[in-house]
Every structure is written in structure tokens, then in C-alpha cells.
Design a protein around this motif. Structure first.
Motif, PDB file in Angstrom:
ATOM      1  N   TYR A 158      -4.204  -7.664  -6.603  1.00 25.44           N
ATOM      2  CA  TYR A 158      -5.453  -7.070  -6.030  1.00 25.44           C
ATOM      3  C   TYR A 158      -5.080  -5.688  -5.487  1.00 25.44           C
ATOM      4  O   TYR A 158      -5.620  -4.647  -6.023  1.00 25.44           O
ATOM      5  N   THR A 159      -3.933  -5.577  -4.501  1.00 22.08           N
ATOM      6  CA  THR A 159      -3.934  -4.488  -3.527  1.00 22.08           C
ATOM      7  C   THR A 159      -3.461  -3.538  -4.302  1.00 22.08           C
ATOM      8  O   THR A 159      -4.031  -2.223  -4.051  1.00 22.08           O
TER       9      THR A 159
ATOM     10  N   VAL B  79       0.931  -1.171   0.034  1.00 20.32           N
ATOM     11  CA  VAL B  79      -0.180   0.104   0.007  1.00 20.32           C
ATOM     12  C   VAL B  79       0.724   1.295   0.096  1.00 20.32           C
ATOM     13  O   VAL B  79       0.573   2.147  -0.636  1.00 20.32           O
TER      14      VAL B  79
END
Length: 317
Positions: free
Chosen positions: A237-238, A127
């Protein structure tokens, strides 16, 4: 010795050996059953059910499968984006990892600095790394676009442009190439130096030495990197979700539901669609169908790569 005593003793010994082997395998068997076997069976079960995670499941037959494969408008784009990332991202990461590994192993001075510099981005949480990368590639205030504009180059909109969103994710993955760099460095340093010396005596150039000495030695590691890269990218995904949300400028607050895939579903992947269906729209049956489709595609691609005809392994490997 009475007749039949020897065969009976042999059977008892074989039984004890089987039980002992089963005892050693029991931790793996328990983990496989709990974390893979049961979830897979449950996913197949719920794919034939209407289940909103509140009411009891109700059998609906193939309705979920027909909805996903024939009626869901985002299934095609999500599958295409996932396969595009698998082909492009995995291929470039492997090629870039080999190149960086060759560079670091050949450099004479400052090797420690280069190893650290290339490995540090990999240590950043996904992230945080995505947030930094979106800031660097911001079309309005990002330092990358400002530097390109200063030299007269029309910079793209990166994550805000559907044509550049997936290439931007590929650049993000290449930025964190430290894991593959370490793997390929270990493989390259394990190549016997005697083979390089023999090739040089035969007049082989740099490309010939890589083709006939380096490549055959690191082929199993390349296969490992490709297969693991395919499996990881199938679950991508992230980074795509965070990049899309940040680039869209939408503020995420309590109770807000953000549809993934910005811009124009160009960064939508199958795992994002699974999460959106299962945990935002509570359509567990359709989410299970998507999970099974993704599992089947991943198994098919991995099986294809593992075949000797893929050209990555020689007969003696």
C-alpha cells in the motif's frame, strides 16, 4: 479403592490439565479473537450491508458483491497489479536476497562494509525511502536518468510511465533487500562445511555445490521468505501510493482527495482500493467485499505454496 474412584480421579486430573493448558493459551486466544476473529466476522457482516459510517447499516444482500465483482471498473486492474507484484516482486526479492547473502558470506575483505551497505536502505522508513527513490528516478532531474543519458542510453520515465511504474516499485523493493539478506546469511552460514568439502572432493563445481548442498539446506528458509513475502505484498500500500502521488506532481492539501494508481491505474493495488472505497467514498460494504476477496486470494496462494507439490520442501523437512 471403591469402584469408579480411579476413573473419577483420572477425569479430574485431565480436567485440570485442560484448564491449565487453556490458561497458558488464553493470551493468544484473546489476541486472536480481538484482532482477527472479530474483525473477520465484522467484515463478513458489513459486506452484506449498506453502511456509510454515519447512518445505521442496512441489509442489501449480495448487492455489494455484485457491484465489486461485476460493475467496479477498477477491481480488475487493482487485482492484476497486486498479483503481478506478488509474482514478480517476491520471486526477485528471494533470488536477489540469496545472491546478496552468498556474496556477503563469500567475500574475504570488507564483509562488514558490504553487510552495512546492503542493510542500511532497509532501515529507512517506507515513506522516506519512496521519496528518495522517486527523486533518484525522476525522468527530468533525477541523477539516474542523467547518468544514463550521459552514456547515450534513452532512460525510461519510470514512475510516470504505466509500463515502467510497477518495475520501478520492484526496484524500490530490491533496494531495501536488507531484511532477506540477513535471513539468508544466517541460513547460508548454517550449512555444514563438511558437505562442501565432500562435494569438492567429488569434483563438484560451484553450481553443483549450490544445487546439491546449499539449496537443500536453505529450502525451509526459502519457503519462509516466499510465504511471508506473499502475505506482505498482498498488503502492498504505502510505497505504491506515495510513489504515485509524488510522480503525479499533485500537491496534497487539507480536504484534498487523491485517487490512487498514477499513472493510468498502473500502481493501483487492492489495499489502496479498499482504503479509497472505505475512507474516501464511505462505501464500507464494498470495501469489506474487497477485503474478503483479498483475504481469500492470499489464503489460496499461501495454501498452494505450503503444499509439498510446490517443490520447495522435501519429504523429510
Amino acid at each position: 479403592m471403591a469402584p469408579g474412584t480411579a476413573p473419577a480421579a483420572l477425569r479430574r486430573r485431565r480436567t485440570r490439565e485442560r484448564l491449565r493448558t487453556l490458561g497458558f493459551l488464553s493470551p493468544w486466544l484473546a489476541g486472536f479473537t480481538v484482532f482477527f476473529g472479530y474483525p473477520l466476522v465484522a467484515t463478513v457482516y458489513f459486506s452484506f450491508m449498506h453502511y456509510n459510517q454515519i447512518q445505521a447499516p442496512a441489509f442489501v444482500g449480495l448487492r455489494n458483491w455484485k457491484y465489486v465483482l461485476q460493475q467496479m471498473p477498477l477491481f480488475g486492474p487493482a487485482l492484476w497489479n497486486t498479483l503481478w507484484l506478488v509474482v514478480v516482486m517476491v520471486a526477485l526479492r528471494v533470488a536477489f536476497g540469496i545472491g546478496i547473502g552468498l556474496l556477503v558470506t563469500r567475500v574475504k575483505t570488507g564483509a562488514g562494509f558490504f553487510r552495512t551497505a546492503f542493510y542500511l536502505p532497509y532501515l529507512a522508513p517506507p515513506v522516506a525511502a519512496t521519496v528518495v527513490f522517486v527523486f533518484l528516478l525522476n525522468p527530468g532531474t533525477g541523477p539516474v536518468n542523467e547518468a544514463l543519458s550521459a552514456v547515450g542510453i534513452d532512460a525510461p520515465n519510470w514512475f510516470n510511465d504505466p509500463d515502467w511504474a510497477k518495475p520501478s516499485l520492484v526496484l524500490l523493493s530490491l533496494w531495501g533487500i536488507g531484511d532477506l539478506m540477513v535471513v539468508f546469511m544466517a541460513a547460508l552460514l548454517d550449512v555444514p562445511k563438511e558437505q562442501y568439502e565432500a562435494a569438492e572432493l567429488d569434483g563438484a563445481g560451484a553450481f553443483a555445490r549450490f544445487r546439491y548442498v546449499t539449496w537443500p539446506s536453505i529450502t525451509p528458509i526459502v519457503m519462509f521468505a516466499v510465504v511471508t513475502g506473499v502475505v506482505q505484498t498482498m498488503q502492498y500500500y504505502t510505497q505504491a501510493l506515495v510513489a504515485g502521488k509524488l510522480a503525479s506532481g499533485v500537491t496534497v492539501g487539507p480536504g484534498s482527495v487523491i485517487q490512487p494508481g498514477y499513472p493510468d491505474h498502473s500502481t493501483l493495488t487492492v489495499p489502496q482500493l479498499v482504503y479509497s472505497l472505505g475512507f474516501q467514498n464511505f462505501n464500507t460494504g464494498a470495501a469489506c467485499v474487497l477485503s474478503l476477496v483479498l483475504f481469500a486470494v492470499a489464503m489460496a496462494v499461501t495454501s498452494l505454496l505450503m503444499r509439498r507439490s510446490a517443490g520447495l520442501l522435501t519429504a523429510e523437512d
